[in-house]
Write an enzyme that holds these catalytic residues in place. Structure first.
Site, mmCIF file in Angstrom:
data_model
loop_
_atom_site.group_PDB
_atom_site.id
_atom_site.type_symbol
_atom_site.label_atom_id
_atom_site.label_comp_id
_atom_site.label_asym_id
_atom_site.label_seq_id
_atom_site.Cartn_x
_atom_site.Cartn_y
_atom_site.Cartn_z
ATOM 1 N N LYS A 55 3.681 -6.384 12.799
ATOM 2 C CA LYS A 55 3.205 -6.178 14.162
ATOM 3 C C LYS A 55 2.634 -7.428 14.812
ATOM 4 O O LYS A 55 2.657 -7.565 16.046
ATOM 5 C CB LYS A 55 2.160 -5.065 14.179
ATOM 6 C CG LYS A 55 2.718 -3.664 13.984
ATOM 7 C CD LYS A 55 3.464 -3.195 15.211
ATOM 8 C CE LYS A 55 3.791 -1.709 15.130
ATOM 9 N NZ LYS A 55 4.460 -1.217 16.354
ATOM 10 N N SER A 305 7.886 -2.870 6.006
ATOM 11 C CA SER A 305 7.307 -3.305 7.276
ATOM 12 C C SER A 305 5.790 -3.475 7.253
ATOM 13 O O SER A 305 5.246 -4.127 8.149
ATOM 14 C CB SER A 305 7.696 -2.327 8.390
ATOM 15 O OG SER A 305 7.268 -1.018 8.088
#
Length: 404
Positions: A55, A305
């Site tokens: 992110k 992720s």
């Protein structure tokens, strides 16, 4: 449907902006997954990225491109955790103030990490969508710039830098498998990877309890679904982003879903075999490989992720994953209410090499006869075959055994 408003050149420019900020994360070969799939499988370790997830890439690109006037007003965001940390870190690097709205049930380590990076945290609502509503209202009232977690060109371009790295690190990649929440990661990676390798396959993965994309793709537009509770809270988004949806509609080859059991098995595999701590939302690509190993064209890269997981949740998920993999067995056993009955049962389990983790003894229940007691046992086993051996032996010796 309008053409996507982000290009390959935007991804390349984002990488230049991220120089010295984002880490070029490694790709790690998985022997076990390679044997399962029948060809090379690598893991792209964004769980080792700064702030613990991908992110920060998109958040930094978005915030770094704000004008001086916008930076002076500060930024506001909403997130279950990873976008929060990315925005907080990026804001500190750029020199602007950040306020982050998080659901009331957000994992404590993610809340504390966001605070540690310098952001103000406001807990509100039960879902990310409710937190998003509150963050937008804050932006309208205060003039702060709203930093969307996935529905913005700069955010998609920043996440797309992962696709550039994958193709550079493993040019022969045949399939990229990665999770989808709002869609920013999948959209950016698909744009970058297919611009360099048009024939590459991109497969998105959602938790089946929070899968907005299958319905949206079937309808041809972003469609709201009500996400149920899932351990993969980081991708539990009720409605796809407009921009990511357009790119995913054009570029993704397939979207699949995985169960909670499959997610927990994948997390156990990453911890036990790859020595990598990954959060449930970050491991859904591996879960898809475990669930359908014949469905993916090798060489495969599965994107891990994020790795921001509450240790308490990690302990629960590992236990859940061990049970799903047949490594953990919970049973209730009826015994005669006489001295030595429990001792004899535990002796038999020891002989079967089943490790007793916990014992609960119940003497009073409407389902028991006056001369019966019941014990609930948590057992560690060596796998499904061992579970069957334990159950079969106990039943052959006359015990009433019920699997919990």
């Amino acid at each position: 449907m309008a053409l996507p408003q982000v290009t390959f050149d935007d991804v390349v420019a984002a990488r230049e902006l991220l120089g010295g900020v984002a880490v070029r994360t490694p790709v790690v070969h998985s022997r076990l997954l390679s044997e399962l799939v029948g060809g090379p499988v690598h893991l792209k370790c964004e769980n080792l990225q700064r702030a613990g997830s991908f992110k920060v890439r998109g958040a930094y690109v978005r915030i770094a491109r704000l004008t001086e006037q916008e930076r002076a007003r500060g930024v506001v965001a909403a997130s279950a955790g990873n976008h929060a940390q990315g925005v907080a870190l990026a804001s500190g690097l750029v020199g602007t103030k950040a306020v982050v709205y998080m659901p009331e049930g957000a994992p404590l380590p993610k809340v504390e990490a966001t605070l540690a990076y310098g952001a103000d945290v406001i807990l509100t609502g039960q879902t990310v969508d409710e937190a998003l509503t509150a963050a937008r209202e804050h932006a309208r009232e205060s003039g702060a710039v709203f930093i969307h977690p996935f529905d913005h060109q700069d955010v998609v371009a920043g996440q797309g830098t992962i696709g550039l790295e994958i193709i550079e690190q493993l040019p022969e990649t045949g399939t990229i498998v990665l999770g989808i929440g709002g869609g920013g990661l999948a959209a950016g990676v698909a744009l970058a990877a297919k611009s360099l390798r048009p024939g590459i396959r991109i497969v998105g993965v959602q938790a089946e309890r929070a899968a907005a994309y299958p319905a949206s793709l079937a309808m041809g537009e972003p469609t709201l679904v009500e996400p149920a509770a899932t351990m993969a809270d980081g991708i539990a988004v009720g409605r796809p982003g407009e921009l990511p949806f357009e790119l995913i509609h054009y570029l993704l080859d397939q979207v699949v879903t995985v169960s909670e059991e499959e997610i927990s098995k994948a997390l156990v595999l990453c911890v036990e075999r790859a020595k990598l701590v990954v959060e449930p939302a970050g491991v859904v690509g591996v879960a898809a490989l475990l669930a359908q190993p014949d469905a993916f064209e090798a060489p495969v890269v599965a994107v891990l992720s994020g790795g921001n997981i509450d240790p308490l949740l990690l302990a629960r998920v590992l236990r859940h994953g061990m049970a799903a993999a047949g490594r953990y067995l919970s049973v209730r056993v009826r015994l005669a209410d006489r001295p030595g009955a429990l001792y004899a049962l535990l002796g038999k389990l020891a002989g079967l090499r089943a490790n007793v983790v916990d014992v609960t003894h119940e003497r009073i229940s409407a389902r028991l006869h006056l001369d019966e007691v019941e014990v609930q046992l948590q057992l560690e086993t060596r796998g499904p075959a061992h579970c069957e051996e334990v159950l079969g032996t106990l039943r052959r010796e006359g015990y009433k055994v019920f699997v919990v």
